[in-house]
Structures are given as structure tokens and as C-alpha cells.
Scaffold this motif. Structure first.
Motif, PDB file in Angstrom:
ATOM      1  N   PHE A 216       2.051  10.802  -6.635  1.00 19.80           N
ATOM      2  CA  PHE A 216       1.285   9.700  -6.047  1.00 19.80           C
ATOM      3  C   PHE A 216       2.048   8.387  -6.190  1.00 19.80           C
TER       4      PHE A 216
ATOM      5  N   PHE B  29       5.202   8.321  -4.019  1.00 20.27           N
ATOM      6  CA  PHE B  29       4.912   8.182  -2.592  1.00 20.27           C
ATOM      7  C   PHE B  29       4.589   6.735  -2.225  1.00 20.27           C
ATOM      8  N   PHE B  30       3.851   6.029  -3.110  1.00 22.38           N
ATOM      9  CA  PHE B  30       3.438   4.656  -2.834  1.00 22.38           C
ATOM     10  C   PHE B  30       4.290   3.621  -3.573  1.00 22.38           C
TER      11      PHE B  30
ATOM     12  N   ASN C 298       3.518  -0.005  -7.534  1.00 25.73           N
ATOM     13  CA  ASN C 298       2.730   0.857  -6.662  1.00 25.73           C
ATOM     14  C   ASN C 298       2.040   0.000  -5.607  1.00 25.73           C
TER      15      ASN C 298
ATOM     16  N   ILE D  34      -0.556   0.385  -3.803  1.00 27.84           N
ATOM     17  CA  ILE D  34      -2.014   0.304  -3.861  1.00 27.84           C
ATOM     18  C   ILE D  34      -2.472  -0.642  -4.963  1.00 27.84           C
TER      19      ILE D  34
ATOM     20  N   LYS E 255       0.160  -5.442   3.194  1.00 25.70           N
ATOM     21  CA  LYS E 255       0.754  -4.170   2.790  1.00 25.70           C
ATOM     22  C   LYS E 255       0.921  -3.275   4.013  1.00 25.70           C
TER      23      LYS E 255
ATOM     24  N   PHE F  62       1.631   0.593   4.638  1.00 27.63           N
ATOM     25  CA  PHE F  62       1.724   1.879   3.948  1.00 27.63           C
ATOM     26  C   PHE F  62       2.810   2.748   4.571  1.00 27.63           C
ATOM     27  N   PRO F  63       3.538   3.506   3.737  1.00 26.99           N
ATOM     28  CA  PRO F  63       3.188   3.764   2.328  1.00 26.99           C
ATOM     29  C   PRO F  63       3.919   2.910   1.296  1.00 26.99           C
ATOM     30  N   ASN F  64       4.930   2.094   1.695  1.00 26.18           N
ATOM     31  CA  ASN F  64       5.769   1.514   0.641  1.00 26.18           C
ATOM     32  C   ASN F  64       6.394   0.159   0.991  1.00 26.18           C
TER      33      ASN F  64
END
Length: 260
Positions: free
Chosen positions: A54, A57-58, A89, A91, A115, A117-119
Motif C-alpha cells: 500500500f 503504491f502511494f 504517502n 493519502i 494530489k 493519484f497514485p503518486n
């Protein structure tokens, strides 16, 4: 006698039975706890693995900065990196904290962060527009078109900007902007605008001080063209232009020229 022996025998049997039950219970609990621990270990490993995937990925891998021209880039990087150190992260990354810290940078007027997503994080900066130099208490400050002080400067000559002087400058920023937008040609020649305590304006053009009336400035301004090219003038008083216009000539310069 028989009753005593019988009771003694019963007591021994009871003790042995009790001890056996206790031992059985202990072994039973131990076996079950071991099984439960094995299950918990498996569940723990699963969640640890899930958490790692998790976070990977983020994980923030790209930060885009838009709109920066004058703001201190190193200071911006330090603020962003300090928050990345707390959480990388996407999130859990604290946009509110980052925005608040960046807003404290002198040049920054507005800031928008989003933001993707994902990064990815995109930071869009809107900077103050440099407008003039404020002369206050023998200090000079670069100010924006909204009247905000950006920073103190040492030498106003290094800036091709009008100097504003007086205690009521910030309250009159909008009026000054409107005045300059209506008088584009004159704006190029104005070196200083002075606003007195009673909110009356003086202009310095070609090193000549023009005193404007409290009301109907525009009418008096139309007369400036008659004087701004004249030599040896120090002051042109237009406060009573409807009746009389007073001027002050630098007599010393005239005398020096006559001697030559």
C-alpha cells in the motif's frame, strides 16, 4: 477406623483428580494458544505485507511546481521535503500544513495544491506583482499591487519603480493604481508620489515637486505638461490652480549660469 481410612483414601483420589484436571487444562490452553499465535502470526504477516504494498503504491514520486518566478526555490524545497520526511504517502500527506507554510513566503500571494493519484503532487503558486517602493520611517520596501510589503530593499535606484511616501499609502493603493492607469504617459515620468496626512497628493516629475489640490486632481494634472520641461524649477504649486499657480525657481542655478 474404617471411616477414617475411607475418608483419607477419598481425599487422595480427590487431590490426584484435581491435579490431573489442572494439568490437562494447562496443556489444553497451551496447545490452543500456540495455534492461535500461529494464526495471529499469519494474519500479522499478511497485514504487514499489505501495508508495505500500500505504501509503495502511494509513495510520492513526483512533485510539480508551477508559477514560481521570484519565490525562494530552496525555501520551497525545504518546506516540501520536511513534510515528506513526516509522510511520503500520498493519502496521508498533509496538504494543509504544506500550504500554510508556503503561504508564509513573502512573494507568495496564493497557493493551490492538489494530489494526483497514485503518486504525484502538483503545487501551483501565484506570486505578488511588484508595484512600487514604499518609503516609510527612512526605510524602503518593495510592495505589491495589493499594498503588501514583500521585503525591505537597500537601494531604490536598483528598481525601476515609483516611490510611494506617506502614512496613507496602503489605504490608497487602489486609487494610485487607477490614477496611473489613466495617466500612462505621465506614469513614465513620475519618480515619486507623496500622500500627505490630510490625503493630499504631491508628485515628483523630472525632479520638480508638483503640489496637487485636495479635490479635482485630474484638472490640475492636465496643467503639469506646461511646466515639467522647464529648467531650474523646484516647485509648482497647483493647489489653487483656478486662481493662481505658484512656482519656485532654483535661483542658485540661474546665478551660476549667469556667471559662466
Amino acid at each position: 477406623m474404617f471411616e477414617f481410612i475411607k475418608n483419607k483414601f477419598f481425599l487422595k483420589i480427590s487431590l490426584l483428580t484435581g491435579i490431573s484436571l489442572i494439568l490437562y487444562f494447562c496443556f489444553y490452553m497451551n496447545d490452543n494458544l500456540n495455534i492461535r499465535n500461529i494464526k495471529n502470526d499469519k494474519i500479522g504477516l499478511f497485514f504487514n505485507k499489505f501495508s508495505e504494498n500500500f505504501n509503495d503504491f502511494f509513495e510520492i514520486k513526483k512533485i510539480s511546481l508551477e508559477g514560481r518566478q521570484n519565490s525562494d526555490l530552496n525555501l520551497i524545497k525545504n518546506i516540501i521535503n520536511s513534510n515528506l520526511y513526516e509522510s511520503d504517502n500520498l493519502i496521508s500527506y498533509d496538504l494543509t500544513k504544506t500550504k500554510k507554510l508556503l503561504k508564509e513566503i513573502n512573494w507568495i500571494s496564493e497557493i493551490f495544491i492538489r494530489k494526483i493519484f497514485p503518486n504525484e503532487i502538483v503545487i501551483n503558486i501565484k506570486e505578488h506583482n511588484e508595484f512600487a517602493i514604499l518609503n516609510e520611517n527612512k526605510k524602503n520596501f518593495l510592495i505589491s499591487d495589493k499594498g503588501k510589503i514583500i521585503y525591505e530593499i537597500k537601494d531604490p535606484k536598483n528598481y525601476n519603480l515609483i516611490i510611494l511616501e506617506g502614512k496613507l499609502i496602503t489605504q490608497n493603493i487602489e486609487e494610485i493604481k487607477n490614477f496611473l492607469s489613466k495617466n500612462k504617459e505621465l506614469e513614465k515620468e513620475i519618480s515619486k508620489i507623496i500622500i500627505t496626512e490630510n490625503n493630499r497628493w504631491n508628485l515628483i516629475i523630472n525632479k520638480i515637486l508638483f503640489k496637487l489640490p485636495y479635490e479635482n486632481k485630474e484638472i490640475a494634472i492636465n496643467k503639469i505638461g506646461n511646466f515639467k520641461e522647464l529648467k531650474n524649477l523646484e516647485i509648482v504649486d497647483l493647489r489653487f490652480h483656478k486662481k493662481k499657480i505658484f512656482i519656485k525657481i532654483n535661483s542658485k542655478k540661474i546665478a551660476m549660469k549667469k556667471k559662466k
